[in-house]
Write a protein that holds these residues in place. Structure first.
Motif, PDB file in Angstrom:
ATOM      1  N   PHE A 119      47.572 160.613  22.389  1.00  0.00           N
ATOM      2  CA  PHE A 119      46.736 159.889  21.692  1.00  0.00           C
ATOM      3  C   PHE A 119      47.065 158.189  22.212  1.00  0.00           C
ATOM      4  O   PHE A 119      46.790 157.159  21.427  1.00  0.00           O
ATOM      5  CB  PHE A 119      46.486 159.529  20.104  1.00  0.00           C
ATOM      6  N   THR A 120      47.861 158.231  22.633  1.00  0.00           N
ATOM      7  CA  THR A 120      48.564 156.730  23.417  1.00  0.00           C
ATOM      8  C   THR A 120      46.984 155.864  23.587  1.00  0.00           C
ATOM      9  O   THR A 120      47.587 155.295  23.900  1.00  0.00           O
ATOM     10  CB  THR A 120      49.348 157.151  25.267  1.00  0.00           C
ATOM     11  N   ASP A 121      45.779 156.640  24.455  1.00  0.00           N
ATOM     12  CA  ASP A 121      45.215 156.175  24.160  1.00  0.00           C
ATOM     13  C   ASP A 121      44.455 155.050  23.776  1.00  0.00           C
ATOM     14  O   ASP A 121      43.830 154.412  22.869  1.00  0.00           O
ATOM     15  CB  ASP A 121      43.509 157.038  24.765  1.00  0.00           C
ATOM     16  N   LEU A 122      45.015 155.765  22.461  1.00  0.00           N
ATOM     17  CA  LEU A 122      43.961 155.472  20.624  1.00  0.00           C
ATOM     18  C   LEU A 122      45.018 154.639  20.347  1.00  0.00           C
ATOM     19  O   LEU A 122      44.841 153.312  19.865  1.00  0.00           O
ATOM     20  CB  LEU A 122      44.283 156.145  19.799  1.00  0.00           C
ATOM     21  N   THR A 123      46.799 154.019  20.271  1.00  0.00           N
ATOM     22  CA  THR A 123      47.070 153.055  20.142  1.00  0.00           C
ATOM     23  C   THR A 123      47.731 151.797  20.883  1.00  0.00           C
ATOM     24  O   THR A 123      47.958 150.883  20.644  1.00  0.00           O
ATOM     25  CB  THR A 123      49.020 153.532  19.460  1.00  0.00           C
ATOM     26  N   ALA A 124      47.498 152.541  22.476  1.00  0.00           N
ATOM     27  CA  ALA A 124      47.973 151.041  23.407  1.00  0.00           C
ATOM     28  C   ALA A 124      46.894 150.708  24.474  1.00  0.00           C
ATOM     29  O   ALA A 124      46.258 149.875  24.870  1.00  0.00           O
ATOM     30  CB  ALA A 124      49.009 151.493  24.338  1.00  0.00           C
ATOM     31  N   GLY A 125      45.658 151.436  24.641  1.00  0.00           N
ATOM     32  CA  GLY A 125      44.986 151.171  25.135  1.00  0.00           C
ATOM     33  C   GLY A 125      42.790 151.014  24.505  1.00  0.00           C
ATOM     34  O   GLY A 125      43.132 150.192  23.200  1.00  0.00           O
ATOM     35  N   GLU A 126      42.268 150.014  25.178  1.00  0.00           N
ATOM     36  CA  GLU A 126      41.190 149.364  25.202  1.00  0.00           C
ATOM     37  C   GLU A 126      40.222 150.716  23.746  1.00  0.00           C
ATOM     38  O   GLU A 126      40.036 151.688  24.429  1.00  0.00           O
ATOM     39  CB  GLU A 126      40.764 148.777  26.560  1.00  0.00           C
ATOM     40  N   LEU A 127      39.230 149.598  23.025  1.00  0.00           N
ATOM     41  CA  LEU A 127      38.582 151.367  22.575  1.00  0.00           C
ATOM     42  C   LEU A 127      37.170 150.513  22.400  1.00  0.00           C
ATOM     43  O   LEU A 127      37.229 149.619  22.073  1.00  0.00           O
ATOM     44  CB  LEU A 127      39.393 151.290  20.961  1.00  0.00           C
ATOM     45  N   ASP A 128      36.745 151.380  22.143  1.00  0.00           N
ATOM     46  CA  ASP A 128      34.840 151.072  22.164  1.00  0.00           C
ATOM     47  C   ASP A 128      34.515 150.794  20.725  1.00  0.00           C
ATOM     48  O   ASP A 128      34.877 151.968  20.100  1.00  0.00           O
ATOM     49  CB  ASP A 128      34.337 152.233  22.855  1.00  0.00           C
ATOM     50  N   GLY A 129      34.305 149.749  19.965  1.00  0.00           N
ATOM     51  CA  GLY A 129      34.197 149.231  19.186  1.00  0.00           C
ATOM     52  C   GLY A 129      33.078 148.884  18.499  1.00  0.00           C
ATOM     53  O   GLY A 129      32.108 148.489  17.634  1.00  0.00           O
ATOM     54  N   ALA A 130      31.534 149.795  19.087  1.00  0.00           N
ATOM     55  CA  ALA A 130      30.275 149.540  19.863  1.00  0.00           C
ATOM     56  C   ALA A 130      29.746 150.240  17.981  1.00  0.00           C
ATOM     57  O   ALA A 130      30.320 151.185  18.070  1.00  0.00           O
ATOM     58  CB  ALA A 130      29.274 149.704  20.513  1.00  0.00           C
ATOM     59  N   PRO A 131      28.434 150.224  17.248  1.00  0.00           N
ATOM     60  CA  PRO A 131      28.794 150.818  15.691  1.00  0.00           C
ATOM     61  C   PRO A 131      27.523 152.190  16.894  1.00  0.00           C
ATOM     62  O   PRO A 131      27.791 152.294  18.233  1.00  0.00           O
ATOM     63  CB  PRO A 131      26.608 150.021  15.220  1.00  0.00           C
ATOM     64  N   TYR A 132      27.580 153.572  16.236  1.00  0.00           N
ATOM     65  CA  TYR A 132      27.816 154.943  16.219  1.00  0.00           C
ATOM     66  C   TYR A 132      26.083 154.957  15.590  1.00  0.00           C
ATOM     67  O   TYR A 132      25.865 154.143  14.595  1.00  0.00           O
ATOM     68  CB  TYR A 132      28.507 154.855  16.355  1.00  0.00           C
ATOM     69  N   ASP A 133      26.022 156.320  15.845  1.00  0.00           N
ATOM     70  CA  ASP A 133      24.563 156.417  15.086  1.00  0.00           C
ATOM     71  C   ASP A 133      25.288 157.384  14.124  1.00  0.00           C
ATOM     72  O   ASP A 133      26.433 158.440  13.902  1.00  0.00           O
ATOM     73  CB  ASP A 133      23.972 157.715  15.946  1.00  0.00           C
ATOM     74  N   VAL A 134      24.784 157.753  12.573  1.00  0.00           N
ATOM     75  CA  VAL A 134      25.037 158.056  11.631  1.00  0.00           C
ATOM     76  C   VAL A 134      24.153 158.221  11.121  1.00  0.00           C
ATOM     77  O   VAL A 134      22.660 158.245  11.683  1.00  0.00           O
ATOM     78  CB  VAL A 134      25.703 157.353  10.788  1.00  0.00           C
ATOM     79  N   ALA A 135      23.820 159.887  10.428  1.00  0.00           N
ATOM     80  CA  ALA A 135      22.860 159.975   9.402  1.00  0.00           C
ATOM     81  C   ALA A 135      22.790 160.131   8.178  1.00  0.00           C
ATOM     82  O   ALA A 135      23.821 160.595   7.664  1.00  0.00           O
ATOM     83  CB  ALA A 135      22.417 161.495  10.077  1.00  0.00           C
ATOM     84  N   SER A 136      21.646 159.812   7.118  1.00  0.00           N
ATOM     85  CA  SER A 136      21.886 159.817   5.554  1.00  0.00           C
ATOM     86  C   SER A 136      20.441 160.477   5.835  1.00  0.00           C
ATOM     87  O   SER A 136      19.304 160.640   5.438  1.00  0.00           O
ATOM     88  CB  SER A 136      22.383 159.413   5.175  1.00  0.00           C
ATOM     89  N   THR A 137      20.262 160.271   4.470  1.00  0.00           N
ATOM     90  CA  THR A 137      19.355 161.112   3.750  1.00  0.00           C
ATOM     91  C   THR A 137      18.557 159.886   2.553  1.00  0.00           C
ATOM     92  O   THR A 137      20.003 159.680   2.049  1.00  0.00           O
ATOM     93  CB  THR A 137      19.029 161.739   2.367  1.00  0.00           C
ATOM     94  N   PRO A 138      17.651 158.882   2.742  1.00  0.00           N
ATOM     95  CA  PRO A 138      17.852 158.041   2.045  1.00  0.00           C
ATOM     96  C   PRO A 138      17.597 158.195   0.496  1.00  0.00           C
ATOM     97  O   PRO A 138      16.976 159.171   0.040  1.00  0.00           O
ATOM     98  CB  PRO A 138      16.430 157.441   1.846  1.00  0.00           C
TER      99      PRO A 138
END
Length: 409
Positions: free
Chosen positions: A66-85
């Motif tokens: 997982f070198t891409d997670l320790t040394a690479g550039e990451l996508d930090g944008a918000p992502y979709d989440v699902a939940s019930t109000p």
């Protein structure tokens, strides 16, 4: 996007990031960092040297995968989440300048710092109201690209809730979660990893528990290729209380890791840590490291941690390392235990003597072993679902153990 938070600690020499520091008189090289709480911390990935696998926090992890997670550039944008109000639970995205970000903890290793440096907005779950409530927040569309994320769960004073964080689908993610438990609040957080087979998930959970507050933290890791969830809980207020539970079931080639840290930093605090795991198949690997620090400000502490592993087949490896540091003699009690072993032949014999087949006897033993954790969750629908997932794992155990068919002439 706002400027990233500044480093909480000035960058240290690479040796100290590896868990060693210079001897105080300067003549005898390096000595290990003696106290768990003295580890180097920073929210800036640039303050950490590249990961080699020799660092104290990485030495039991497959870092090359997982070198891409320790040394690479990451996508930090918000992502979709699902939940019930749900009444009394608000879910929002906030900017990096939110005052709650960084109020609980800071990264001790490069993957967590990379996530902290990279995220654009933080997902915040805020709990209010004294009535019990339960909500499931699901992530299922993270994709296969490297991603960094940040989340906060805040239980306001006197609030009560169970938050289930459900992770499914594909993912390559490193993330930080901050948990704020206000005065006299009662919070349960369940982190459920049911990722697809190739997923990689590196997570650090930082929690602060206030006066007379209670946190139940549960980690369930079943899916994914590499899953590393490290909870760190600071018992910050007098009378604070925590139970940390973990359940994991590693299959062939799977790496499931958890490094647990409990810091007693207030009087009359209590903690219990119980993690249980099962392993089957060639290359199944689990790691559990449990650190408990009873600080100078924590008289009257009551603490105990334990890890148990059940080995179901050949070719597996379970590392289990409990550590206990005590800086005050005025405590109620403290201890730890660790055990890794195979089936108890006497239990199997007892069950078989009552007409139960060997395979079914094995399933009963494993089910009973892991059910202790499931029964502590406190959500009946989730408990039933996890029991079914364990049954599915046990059916695959029978397939692993089954002899290969012979050819007939």
């Amino acid at each position: 996007m706002s400027a990233a938070p500044t480093s909480t600690t000035a960058a240290l020499p690479t040796s100290e990031q590896h868990g060693i520091k210079a001897h105080s008189d300067g003549r005898f090289g390096f000595v290990p960092v003696q106290t768990r709480n003295d580890r180097f911390k920073s929210v800036d990935v640039a303050d950490f040297a590249p990961v080699t696998g020799r660092e104290a926090v990485w030495k039991l992890s497959p870092v090359a995968k997982f070198t891409d997670l320790t040394a690479g550039e990451l996508d930090g944008a918000p992502y979709d989440v699902a939940s019930t109000p749900t009444d009394g639970v608000a879910i929002d995205w906030v900017g990096r300048d939110d005052a709650r970000i960084g109020s609980v903890g800071a990264p001790e290793e490069r993957a967590a710092a990379n996530a902290w440096t990279s995220f654009e907005k933080a997902l915040v779950i805020t709990i209010t109201g004294e009535e019990d409530k339960e909500i499931t927040v699901t992530r299922a569309q993270l994709g296969t690209g490297p991603r960094g994320a940040h989340a906060i769960i805040e239980a306001r004073p006197f609030s009560r809730a169970t938050i289930i964080l459900e992770n499914t689908g594909d993912a390559r993610i490193t993330e930080n979660l901050e948990i704020i438990v206000g005065e006299s609040a009662h919070l349960t957080v369940v982190s459920l990893q049911e990722w697809n087979t190739g997923a990689v998930h590196l997570a650090n959970h930082f929690a602060s528990v206030g006066r007379d507050a209670y946190l139940k933290h549960v980690v369930v890791s079943l899916g994914g290729s590499i899953v590393r969830v490290n909870p760190s809980v600071r018992l910050a207020g007098p009378g604070s209380d925590t139970d940390l539970f973990g359940l994991y079931f590693a299959d062939a080639g799977q790496h499931l890791e958890q490094q647990v840290y409990v810091h007693h930093d207030a009087a009359n605090s209590r903690s219990r840590v119980t993690y249980k795991g099962a392993l089957q198949g060639t290359g199944a690997r689990t790691v559990w490291i449990g650190d408990v620090l009873i600080g100078r400000n924590a008289p009257g502490t009551d603490s105990y941690e334990q890890n148990r592993n059940l080995v179901l087949t050949e070719g597996t490896r379970a590392d289990s390392i409990p550590n206990l540091e005590i800086e005050t003699g005025d405590i109620k009690g403290a201890g730890h235990a660790s055990a890794t072993g195979r089936f108890d032949d006497e239990q199997l014999f007892y069950l078989q003597s009552r007409g139960i087949t060997e395979d079914e006897a094995r399933r009963l033993v494993v089910r009973g072993f892991l059910s202790e954790i499931v029964q502590h969750i406190g959500s009946k629908p989730l408990e039933d679902r996890l029991q079914a997932a364990i049954e599915a794992e046990l059916r695959s155990t029978d397939e692993v153990r089954a002899p290969a068919p012979t050819e007939e002439n």
